[in-house]
Design a protein around this motif. Sequence first.
Motif: not given
Length: 589
Positions: A302-303, A432-433, A458, A465, A467, A494-496
Amino acid sequence: MFGNECCLATGDVIKITGLKIKKIIAEICEHIEGCETPQPFELPMNFPGLFKIVADKAPYSTVEEITRTIHIGPSRLGHPCFYSQNDIKLKKFIVKQGEQIMLNSIDEVNGEVMVHCEVVRNHKNHSFTLPLSQEGEFYECEDEHIYTLKEIVEWKIPKNRTRTVKLTDFSNKWDLTNPFPEGFYGALILKPVYEIQGVMKFQKDIIRILPGLDVEVKDITDSYDANWFLQLLSTQDLFEMASTEFPIVAEVIEIPQGNQLLRSILQPGKTIVIHEKYQAARILASEIRSNFPKRHFLIPTSYQGKFKRRPREFPTAYDLEIAKSKKEPLHVVATKAFHPPQDELTSISVGDQFLVHNSQTTEIFCEGTNKVVNVLTCEKILKNNHKVAMLPLYMEGGFVEVIHDKKQYHISELCAQFCLPFNVKVSVRDLSIEEDILAATPGLKLEEAITDSYLLISDFANPKECWEIPVGRLNMTVQLVSNCSGHSKLFPVRTLVEEITEEQYYMMRRYESSFLHPPPRPPKHPSVDDTKLTLLTLAEERAVGLPKSPKNLRVDISKKLHSNQDGLDSKVPVGCQNDLVSLEKEQQE
């Protein structure tokens, strides 16, 4: 004792929450001529040896017995493999006798606890479930992987059973006394010594009791209300819960020091909602740079940043064969000259350009006879025309890709349209980051797609959101507060981009998607004598000293040849097969 302090008074009630292996007692199970067999000795957890596991010969009668004895976890290390002595007939599937069954996870399905399993047939995964009540005669499969002692302790020692292993390597950097006889590379029996972990009433801290502590206890489980105790769970405990038990509310008790992930949420005392557990896709990537150390990343699909393609480098013609695709012709320029001894093959000068087509076989005149070799057919680009070129697959040269594509891609598009590994550079960072750690890298090599285990969480007080928390790389402890009734509302996920250590990177490369890797390269030289010399040199190096780090692990020569036996015709020049087979027999003797 040894830094663990707690006060135990008569009448105190302790809830035992787990057992942890504190140390390992090793016993040599082979008689070595000319040496006295040493007494059992302790192996510390940081012992720098590498081991192969000997499959347990004792059978298991039910799937439940396997799950009680063997640790099943979220990573490849925690996916044990067994085979059944008889066919297992399921509703839509038959597991054949002797077929390797990988146990991936345990979950509750329609009110019954099931084990999620898979078998691989023709390089395709087939998933199914087995109930704990499934009876049969199950045996542990042979394991060709090489493990550190720490990995064996955490994942591969069965409860109530010892574990036999074979020492394959011992580091010279070990500054303590070598506990093994000189030149020993044999079988050991590992016997774990456990540490008891527990919690006392109304206390959050975990107490650790060594088994040598002289204290008398009485089991009062059946007559005591366990609700008096706080329920502490690790990340691993949470992942092993059934899917139907989620979502839950928990308070963060302990978090690893130096953790940079979600610092605003994952703090001691913070209340979080754990919505669910699941498997998510990631792309394993490394920096492109000539000097070390390289940084390694896990990139979610999803980056939202964009990438431009970067040229790839290919050390042999065989690498060109692997990298070519049907989407577009592979255009390369030579960086190293090559002059074959046979006239039928093409000479290469630095700067020559080629369009790569496909591989085929051709006859060459070598050592007085005609021989068939595998070659890569290409078009050599000249000023006014193109000329057919034939490059032997064994050719050790150098090529750099010529990129004509100026398009910008999302990572999901790259994975769909091209085969990994693939070289790219971030052209547009992910807006978005707040801090995109990929944007500053000079270039990235996207190596492979993997599947990893995550918890979705969350903030309980401010649920804007969700994580993803990696189960295998974030070992936090939480206190269970309550189960959420019904289904909690899911917020945007949200992904990191996660930066991982070099050790974590090599563990992933060793255990993830190994059956998708390309076949080993063919020998560099077609000559029979040269081929024998190369393999014998490797065998001699193995006898003198073995590698010291996971990234340099060597495979046993005889095993390597055995695993490649089915593909000898396509990987070894004609005339060399018999020599390789005889070398395998020599190695076994």
